[in-house]
Design an enzyme around this catalytic site. Sequence first.
Site, PDB file in Angstrom:
ATOM      1  N   GLY A  22       0.808  -1.206   0.000  1.00  0.00           N
ATOM      2  CA  GLY A  22       0.000   0.000   0.000  1.00  0.00           C
ATOM      3  C   GLY A  22       0.843   1.259   0.000  1.00  0.00           C
ATOM      4  N   ASP A  42      -0.923   3.742  12.743  1.00  0.00           N
ATOM      5  CA  ASP A  42      -2.043   3.081  12.073  1.00  0.00           C
ATOM      6  C   ASP A  42      -3.004   2.567  13.134  1.00  0.00           C
ATOM      7  OD1 ASP A  42      -2.414   2.013   8.994  1.00  0.00           O
ATOM      8  OD2 ASP A  42      -3.472   0.739  10.430  1.00  0.00           O
ATOM      9  N   VAL A  66      -7.754   7.597  13.588  1.00  0.00           N
ATOM     10  CA  VAL A  66      -7.938   8.923  12.992  1.00  0.00           C
ATOM     11  C   VAL A  66      -9.315   9.503  13.256  1.00  0.00           C
ATOM     12  CG1 VAL A  66      -6.236   8.444  11.197  1.00  0.00           C
ATOM     13  CG2 VAL A  66      -8.676   8.079  10.716  1.00  0.00           C
ATOM     14  N   ASN A  92      -1.945   9.596   5.212  1.00  0.00           N
ATOM     15  CA  ASN A  92      -2.131   8.620   4.148  1.00  0.00           C
ATOM     16  C   ASN A  92      -3.313   7.697   4.471  1.00  0.00           C
ATOM     17  OD1 ASN A  92      -0.573   7.167   1.695  1.00  0.00           O
ATOM     18  ND2 ASN A  92      -1.378   5.613   3.071  1.00  0.00           N
ATOM     19  N   TYR A 159     -16.569   9.778  -0.824  1.00  0.00           N
ATOM     20  CA  TYR A 159     -15.136   9.756  -1.132  1.00  0.00           C
ATOM     21  C   TYR A 159     -14.770  10.962  -1.992  1.00  0.00           C
ATOM     22  CZ  TYR A 159     -10.590   7.835  -2.543  1.00  0.00           C
ATOM     23  OH  TYR A 159      -9.248   7.633  -2.744  1.00  0.00           O
ATOM     24  N   PRO A 195      -3.599  -2.829  -2.315  1.00  0.00           N
ATOM     25  CA  PRO A 195      -4.637  -3.626  -1.655  1.00  0.00           C
ATOM     26  C   PRO A 195      -5.927  -2.851  -1.413  1.00  0.00           C
ATOM     27  CG  PRO A 195      -2.510  -4.037  -0.627  1.00  0.00           C
ATOM     28  CD  PRO A 195      -2.306  -2.905  -1.594  1.00  0.00           C
ATOM     29  N   ARG A 209      -9.436 -10.915  -8.913  1.00  0.00           N
ATOM     30  CA  ARG A 209      -8.493  -9.805  -8.879  1.00  0.00           C
ATOM     31  C   ARG A 209      -7.986  -9.482 -10.283  1.00  0.00           C
ATOM     32  NH1 ARG A 209      -3.796  -7.065  -7.819  1.00  0.00           N
ATOM     33  NH2 ARG A 209      -3.817  -5.909  -5.848  1.00  0.00           N
TER      34      ARG A 209
END
Length: 263
Positions: A22, A42, A66, A92, A159, A195, A209
């Site tokens: 990532g 994270d 976050v 990020n 988004y 990912p 995928r």
Amino acid sequence: MRLKDKTAIIIGAGQSPGEGIGNGRATAIRFAQEGARVCCADRDLNSAEETAQLAGNGAFAIEADVTREASLAAALAEAVARFGRLDILHYNVGVSLAGGDAPPTEITEEAFDRVTAINLRGFVMAVKHALPIMRAQEGGVILSISSAAAVESYPYVAYKATKAAMLAVTEQVANQNAGHGIRCNTILPGLMDTPMAVDTRVRHTGKTRAEVAAERDAKVPLRRRMGTAWDVANAALFLASDEAGFITGVALPVDGGRLVQIG
């Protein structure tokens, strides 16, 4: 050694389940390779610890949520306690489908609030607590990951709205803090093979995928192939380095020419 003796905190240094690497993890590794000491933050501490091990150069991991201002403030304070200063804040973090995002006619209040809290409010709160540190130092770099979705057609409302808002916050922070020697820029990744971008869609669509990757590859003008996390990490490295010392308030596309094609 473009970041020699620099200190950085990367919020979102872990990564989602799936193949490959990532953006956050790749950036932590690149920063450390170039001499930075990195705090890998994270919500998934185990994933952050994996990143710190891969990065080396004294990198360490810390848990940070976050969606909670106090958690972000504590993470930044810990980075300063360990390093003695904070040269780079890199936000990020982003979520769309995994947060319940949907088209405008289908979005729920809960999903909109969740995506907004993670993508936008978390960025604002991280900046809130980084600025006093950087102002006292008379210098620093604030980076974030927005998205090409901010300025192109994108089907899911939360988004797109939050990533577009990050551009406005970036410009505001850059303008208000230039006198303190603080630079603030954001990156607009296009279609990336990570990912979060690919494997999340595999889980939500039921496609393989390979099918998801092929559909995304076909939309990229440059070599008809998605970018990788290393492309984003190298852009972040440049913007964090002194080579970009006269660059602030910009949104840098890393998209293989997709935004140029769209116009």
